[in-house]
Design an enzyme around this catalytic site. Structure first.
Site, PDB file in Angstrom:
ATOM      1  N   CYS A   1      43.596  41.326  39.921  1.00  0.00           N
ATOM      2  CA  CYS A   1      42.408  40.477  39.977  1.00  0.00           C
ATOM      3  C   CYS A   1      42.685  39.127  39.333  1.00  0.00           C
ATOM      4  CB  CYS A   1      41.229  41.163  39.287  1.00  0.00           C
ATOM      5  SG  CYS A   1      39.708  40.194  39.326  1.00  0.00           S
TER       6      CYS A   1
ATOM      7  N   CYS B   1      39.750  37.779  37.311  1.00  0.00           N
ATOM      8  CA  CYS B   1      39.590  38.423  36.003  1.00  0.00           C
ATOM      9  C   CYS B   1      40.614  37.922  34.990  1.00  0.00           C
ATOM     10  CB  CYS B   1      39.759  39.941  36.142  1.00  0.00           C
ATOM     11  SG  CYS B   1      38.756  40.719  37.420  1.00  0.00           S
ATOM     12  N   ASP B   2      41.859  37.802  35.418  1.00  0.00           N
ATOM     13  CA  ASP B   2      42.960  37.615  34.473  1.00  0.00           C
ATOM     14  C   ASP B   2      43.709  36.293  34.588  1.00  0.00           C
ATOM     15  OD1 ASP B   2      42.458  40.190  33.484  1.00  0.00           O
ATOM     16  OD2 ASP B   2      43.717  41.106  35.019  1.00  0.00           O
TER      17      ASP B   2
END
Length: 308
Positions: A136, A139-140
């Site tokens: 992701c 997300c990261d």
């Protein structure tokens, strides 16, 4: 005698626990079965910085434990166990637990079983999950600002991840096993016109390289058999997701990708609701999962009020 409950929630990620919070506050006495991965995918995430309410960020396992405690505070019963079979042919619905060691009947069911990112299946890939290997970018990606990363995949998702990361990272390598991109022409143009994206065609990932501090590179294998190393700090898998819909296949309507089709959290089966990534092929974020858990629980409350 089979136990009968009002609201059964299958899954314990952000969608499941948010649904539980709302259902418990509505006096539906929800029972959550945690499933094979208690806490969901976020328990494998080291730091979450894009979930509202955590200005300094929060570790994934910590956030999920706090959501669990909040659900329990209002009366949710959280049970360790796996729903291995679900019969939705008639109300009350019947759920088999842990391969038949037990069962429950439920007046309503909220399916929040999530979706699993597809991985390459390399032992080194598993070793560095959460230490440089991610599925992701949204997300990261922030953790790799001004660093070099690789994205593996050749479809729209891979191209979207690559262009997103290019806005943060110094260099993005897009590793594609074929000699072309499967992405739409518009997405291809974005990739090819972004100066810090380099597309590496006709290569497969042989190994993820790293040490105790995390990922340090990728060992690539060309279709012609030549090995090639690239130095990167992060590796993002973008080869698709698999919705965890095995329990409901053939019982509720699914889209062509296998995701549950919902309308305001409701499925086509009265009394059966779905929330989170299991019904979301587009966003797959913790906050959108939590929001859909709220919707499913509110719709569940309305359904039970009208039908019981």
């Amino acid at each position: 005698m089979t136990e009968r409950i009002k609201c059964l929630i299958i899954g314990s990620g952000p969608a499941g626990y948010t649904a539980a919070i709302y259902a418990a506050r509505a006096n539906l006495s929800p029972v959550v079965y945690e499933g094979i991965e208690p806490g969901g995918q976020l328990t494998t995430t080291t730091e979450i910085e894009n979930f509202p309410g955590y200005p300094e960020g929060v570790a994934g396992p910590v956030m999920m434990e706090e959501l669990k405690k909040q659900a329990q505070r209002f009366g949710t019963e959280v049970r360790f166990g796996i729903i291995t079979k679900l019969d939705l042919s008639a109300r009350p619905f019947t759920a088999e637990i842990d391969g038949g060691t037990g069962s429950v009947q439920a007046d309503a069911v909220i399916v929040a079983t999530g979706a699993s990112a597809k991985y390459l299946g390399l032992p080194s890939e598993q070793r560095f999950r959460g230490m440089g290997v991610s599925a992701c970018a949204t997300c990261d990606g922030f953790f790799y600002r001004k660093k070099d990363v690789a994205v593996i995949g050749g479809g729209d998702t891979a191209c979207e991840e690559a262009t997103y990361l290019a806005s943060l990272c110094r260099q993005v390598y897009l590793v594609v096993r074929k000699d072309y991109l499967r992405a739409s022409k518009a997405m291809q143009r974005r990739v090819f016109t972004t100066p810090n994206i380099e597309v590496i065609f006709e290569h497969n990932t042989k190994e993820v390289l790293g040490d105790d501090n995390g990922v340090t590179g990728l060992l690539l294998l060309s279709n012609g058999g030549t090995e090639h190393r690239i130095d990167v700090d992060g590796v993002f898998l973008a080869i698709g997701h698999h919705p965890n819909t095995e329990l409901v296949q053939g019982q509720v309507d699914l889209d062509e990708q296998g995701y549950i089709i919902t309308n305001r959290g409701r499925t086509n089966v009265p009394g059966v609701f779905a929330a989170g990534d299991v019904q979301d092929p587009h966003y797959r974020q913790a906050i959108t999962a939590a929001g859909s858990g709220c919707v499913a629980a509110l719709e569940c409350e309305r359904f039970l009020a009208q039908n019981d």
